[in-house]
Scaffold this motif. Sequence first.
Motif, PDB file in Angstrom:
ATOM      1  N   GLY A 169       0.576  -1.170   0.059  1.00 11.44           N
ATOM      2  CA  GLY A 169       0.297  -0.189  -0.282  1.00 11.44           C
ATOM      3  C   GLY A 169       1.055   1.293  -0.177  1.00 11.44           C
ATOM      4  N   THR A 170       1.749   1.447   0.596  1.00 10.25           N
ATOM      5  CA  THR A 170       2.602   2.666   0.347  1.00 10.25           C
ATOM      6  C   THR A 170       3.516   2.824  -0.885  1.00 10.25           C
ATOM      7  OG1 THR A 170       3.515   1.845   2.787  1.00 10.25           O
ATOM      8  CG2 THR A 170       4.716   3.342   2.048  1.00 10.25           C
ATOM      9  N   VAL A 171       3.899   1.348  -0.646  1.00  6.49           N
ATOM     10  CA  VAL A 171       4.495   1.773  -2.432  1.00  6.49           C
ATOM     11  C   VAL A 171       3.634   1.984  -3.989  1.00  6.49           C
ATOM     12  CG1 VAL A 171       5.401   0.238  -4.533  1.00  6.49           C
ATOM     13  CG2 VAL A 171       6.542  -0.310  -2.402  1.00  6.49           C
ATOM     14  N   ALA A 172       2.356   1.691  -3.738  1.00  6.10           N
ATOM     15  CA  ALA A 172       1.035   2.553  -4.180  1.00  6.10           C
ATOM     16  C   ALA A 172       1.130   3.625  -4.143  1.00  6.10           C
ATOM     17  CB  ALA A 172       0.006   1.709  -4.379  1.00  6.10           C
ATOM     18  N   LEU A 173       1.298   3.936  -3.231  1.00  7.36           N
ATOM     19  CA  LEU A 173       0.664   5.388  -2.506  1.00  7.36           C
ATOM     20  C   LEU A 173       1.503   6.552  -3.096  1.00  7.36           C
ATOM     21  CD1 LEU A 173      -0.606   5.171   1.124  1.00  7.36           C
ATOM     22  CD2 LEU A 173      -2.069   6.509  -1.583  1.00  7.36           C
ATOM     23  N   LEU A 174       3.169   5.976  -3.332  1.00 10.06           N
ATOM     24  CA  LEU A 174       4.046   6.788  -3.276  1.00 10.06           C
ATOM     25  C   LEU A 174       4.490   6.509  -4.775  1.00 10.06           C
ATOM     26  CD1 LEU A 174       6.903   5.770  -0.966  1.00 10.06           C
ATOM     27  CD2 LEU A 174       6.000   7.662  -0.649  1.00 10.06           C
ATOM     28  N   TYR A 175       4.122   5.565  -5.242  1.00  7.14           N
ATOM     29  CA  TYR A 175       3.493   6.147  -7.399  1.00  7.14           C
ATOM     30  C   TYR A 175       3.185   6.676  -7.286  1.00  7.14           C
ATOM     31  CZ  TYR A 175       1.904   4.417 -11.770  1.00  7.14           C
ATOM     32  OH  TYR A 175       1.814   4.337 -13.261  1.00  7.14           O
ATOM     33  N   ILE A 176       1.065   6.798  -7.338  1.00  7.72           N
ATOM     34  CA  ILE A 176       0.734   8.008  -7.087  1.00  7.72           C
ATOM     35  C   ILE A 176       0.961   9.413  -7.227  1.00  7.72           C
ATOM     36  CG2 ILE A 176      -1.367   8.509  -6.328  1.00  7.72           C
ATOM     37  CD1 ILE A 176      -2.737   6.157  -6.245  1.00  7.72           C
ATOM     38  N   TYR A 177       1.932   9.505  -5.602  1.00  2.36           N
ATOM     39  CA  TYR A 177       2.518  11.192  -5.336  1.00  2.36           C
ATOM     40  C   TYR A 177       3.815  10.576  -5.891  1.00  2.36           C
ATOM     41  CZ  TYR A 177       4.640  14.334  -2.452  1.00  2.36           C
ATOM     42  OH  TYR A 177       4.894  15.343  -2.343  1.00  2.36           O
ATOM     43  N   SER A 178       4.153   9.847  -6.842  1.00  5.17           N
ATOM     44  CA  SER A 178       5.455  11.050  -7.701  1.00  5.17           C
ATOM     45  C   SER A 178       4.909  10.349  -9.145  1.00  5.17           C
ATOM     46  CB  SER A 178       6.159   9.414  -7.821  1.00  5.17           C
ATOM     47  OG  SER A 178       5.556   8.534  -8.675  1.00  5.17           O
ATOM     48  N   LEU A 179       3.366  10.174  -8.820  1.00 11.17           N
ATOM     49  CA  LEU A 179       2.668  11.194 -10.823  1.00 11.17           C
ATOM     50  C   LEU A 179       2.284  12.415 -10.078  1.00 11.17           C
ATOM     51  CD1 LEU A 179       0.400   7.864 -11.501  1.00 11.17           C
ATOM     52  CD2 LEU A 179       2.491   8.888 -13.127  1.00 11.17           C
TER      53      LEU A 179
ATOM     54  N   GLN B 107       3.697  14.843  -8.371  1.00 13.20           N
ATOM     55  CA  GLN B 107       4.941  15.671  -9.276  1.00 13.20           C
ATOM     56  C   GLN B 107       5.389  15.347 -10.083  1.00 13.20           C
ATOM     57  OE1 GLN B 107       8.301  13.649  -6.310  1.00 13.20           O
ATOM     58  NE2 GLN B 107       7.982  14.839  -4.978  1.00 13.20           N
ATOM     59  N   THR B 108       4.916  14.987 -10.854  1.00 10.25           N
ATOM     60  CA  THR B 108       5.894  14.277 -12.214  1.00 10.25           C
ATOM     61  C   THR B 108       4.514  15.492 -13.437  1.00 10.25           C
ATOM     62  OG1 THR B 108       6.804  12.302 -12.733  1.00 10.25           O
ATOM     63  CG2 THR B 108       6.004  13.178 -14.628  1.00 10.25           C
ATOM     64  N   PHE B 109       3.215  15.291 -12.649  1.00 12.77           N
ATOM     65  CA  PHE B 109       2.497  15.725 -13.555  1.00 12.77           C
ATOM     66  C   PHE B 109       1.463  16.952 -13.436  1.00 12.77           C
ATOM     67  CE2 PHE B 109       2.065  11.605 -15.438  1.00 12.77           C
ATOM     68  CZ  PHE B 109       2.020  11.835 -17.279  1.00 12.77           C
ATOM     69  N   GLY B 110       2.007  17.488 -12.425  1.00 12.39           N
ATOM     70  CA  GLY B 110       1.495  18.744 -11.180  1.00 12.39           C
ATOM     71  C   GLY B 110      -0.128  18.091 -10.848  1.00 12.39           C
TER      72      GLY B 110
ATOM     73  N   GLY C  83       9.357  17.997 -20.095  1.00 15.26           N
ATOM     74  CA  GLY C  83       9.636  16.167 -20.920  1.00 15.26           C
ATOM     75  C   GLY C  83       8.384  15.269 -21.589  1.00 15.26           C
ATOM     76  N   LEU C  84       6.994  15.651 -21.251  1.00 15.51           N
ATOM     77  CA  LEU C  84       5.941  15.389 -21.606  1.00 15.51           C
ATOM     78  C   LEU C  84       5.441  15.700 -22.969  1.00 15.51           C
ATOM     79  CD1 LEU C  84       4.240  15.330 -17.990  1.00 15.51           C
ATOM     80  CD2 LEU C  84       5.898  13.160 -18.773  1.00 15.51           C
ATOM     81  N   ALA C  85       5.120  14.536 -23.833  1.00 17.96           N
ATOM     82  CA  ALA C  85       5.283  15.234 -24.729  1.00 17.96           C
ATOM     83  C   ALA C  85       3.717  15.711 -25.156  1.00 17.96           C
ATOM     84  CB  ALA C  85       4.029  14.068 -25.928  1.00 17.96           C
ATOM     85  N   GLY C  86       3.438  16.676 -25.409  1.00 17.74           N
ATOM     86  CA  GLY C  86       2.356  18.037 -25.997  1.00 17.74           C
ATOM     87  C   GLY C  86       2.347  18.296 -24.494  1.00 17.74           C
ATOM     88  N   GLY C  87       3.232  18.250 -23.045  1.00 16.80           N
ATOM     89  CA  GLY C  87       2.723  18.834 -22.036  1.00 16.80           C
ATOM     90  C   GLY C  87       2.548  18.114 -20.734  1.00 16.80           C
TER      91      GLY C  87
ATOM     92  N   GLY D  94      -0.551  19.386 -19.299  1.00 18.69           N
ATOM     93  CA  GLY D  94      -2.275  19.542 -19.237  1.00 18.69           C
ATOM     94  C   GLY D  94      -2.610  19.804 -20.656  1.00 18.69           C
ATOM     95  N   SER D  95      -2.103  19.265 -21.706  1.00 14.44           N
ATOM     96  CA  SER D  95      -2.886  18.807 -22.810  1.00 14.44           C
ATOM     97  C   SER D  95      -3.546  17.706 -22.930  1.00 14.44           C
ATOM     98  CB  SER D  95      -1.190  18.851 -23.889  1.00 14.44           C
ATOM     99  OG  SER D  95      -0.407  17.247 -23.974  1.00 14.44           O
ATOM    100  N   ARG D  96      -3.684  17.314 -23.798  1.00 13.32           N
ATOM    101  CA  ARG D  96      -5.086  16.140 -23.917  1.00 13.32           C
ATOM    102  C   ARG D  96      -4.301  14.815 -23.884  1.00 13.32           C
ATOM    103  NH1 ARG D  96     -10.094  17.347 -25.871  1.00 13.32           N
ATOM    104  NH2 ARG D  96     -10.204  19.248 -26.392  1.00 13.32           N
ATOM    105  N   SER D  97      -2.770  15.054 -24.525  1.00 14.09           N
ATOM    106  CA  SER D  97      -2.660  13.607 -24.791  1.00 14.09           C
ATOM    107  C   SER D  97      -2.048  13.939 -22.824  1.00 14.09           C
ATOM    108  CB  SER D  97      -1.402  13.896 -25.422  1.00 14.09           C
ATOM    109  OG  SER D  97       0.191  14.840 -25.497  1.00 14.09           O
ATOM    110  N   GLY D  98      -1.131  14.776 -21.693  1.00 13.56           N
ATOM    111  CA  GLY D  98      -0.605  14.559 -20.837  1.00 13.56           C
ATOM    112  C   GLY D  98      -1.789  14.527 -20.106  1.00 13.56           C
ATOM    113  N   LEU D  99      -3.332  14.728 -20.062  1.00 12.84           N
ATOM    114  CA  LEU D  99      -3.833  13.808 -18.917  1.00 12.84           C
ATOM    115  C   LEU D  99      -4.946  12.689 -19.215  1.00 12.84           C
ATOM    116  CD1 LEU D  99      -6.358  15.392 -16.943  1.00 12.84           C
ATOM    117  CD2 LEU D  99      -7.756  15.908 -19.384  1.00 12.84           C
ATOM    118  N   LEU D 100      -4.109  12.144 -20.656  1.00  9.98           N
ATOM    119  CA  LEU D 100      -4.236  11.449 -21.287  1.00  9.98           C
ATOM    120  C   LEU D 100      -3.723   9.638 -20.314  1.00  9.98           C
ATOM    121  CD1 LEU D 100      -5.957   8.524 -22.582  1.00  9.98           C
ATOM    122  CD2 LEU D 100      -4.903   9.435 -24.644  1.00  9.98           C
ATOM    123  N   LEU D 101      -2.293  10.173 -20.552  1.00 10.91           N
ATOM    124  CA  LEU D 101      -1.135   9.394 -20.149  1.00 10.91           C
ATOM    125  C   LEU D 101      -1.614   8.803 -18.606  1.00 10.91           C
ATOM    126  CD1 LEU D 101       1.253   8.589 -20.224  1.00 10.91           C
ATOM    127  CD2 LEU D 101       3.011   9.744 -20.435  1.00 10.91           C
TER     128      LEU D 101
END
Length: 161
Positions: free
Chosen positions: A35-45, A47-50, A70-74, A76-83
Motif C-alpha cells: 500500500g505504501t509503495v502504491a501511494l508513493l507511486y501515485i504521489y510521484s505521478l 509530482q511529475t504531472f502537477g 519532458g512530457l509529450a504535449g505537456g 496540461g495537454s490532452r495527451s498529457g491528461l490521457l497519459l
Amino acid sequence: FEQGGALWFQDLTLPAFDFAALTAPMGPLGAVLPGTVALLYIYSLQQTFGRPVDAASAEPEEGGGGSGDGLAGGPGSRSGLLLRTVLEWLAIPMLVVGIQLPHGVFCYWLTSSVFNVVQVPLLRSEAARKALRLDPPAAAREAVRWNNPEGAGAPAGSADA
C-alpha cells in the motif's frame, strides 16, 4: 533465522496475500508495504504531472509546450491528461499484483520510490541545478526558444539579440 526479520515482517519471502490459498500469511499488516509503495507511486505521478487539470479548461501554455517538463504535449495537454489518467489507473493492478509479491521485493521498491519522490523536487530546484551544472529546466529553454524563433544567438531582450 527462526526469530529473524524486522517489525511485522519476519519472513521476506512471504507475500502479503496468497490468492491461491486465500490467506494472508502476514495478517492485515502485510498490506502496509504494498500500500505504501502504491501511494508513493501515485504521489510521484502528482509530482511529475502537477495537480489535476479540468479537461475542458486545459489549454496549452503560450509557446505550445505546456510546462515543457519532458512530457509529450505537456501535462496540461490532452495527451498529457490521457497519459496521466492511464498511469493513475495502473496503480490498481499494480497493487493487486503487488500484494502477491514477496516482501523482499518491497524493500527494494520502497527505497526506489522514496528516492524518486526526493529526487524529482531536488532536481527541479534552481540551487541543485546550478550546483550540479545542469541545463535550465525545459520550461525556461522553451521560453527562450519562443522569444527567439531563429533559435540562434542570445535570448531575446539581451544586448546581442
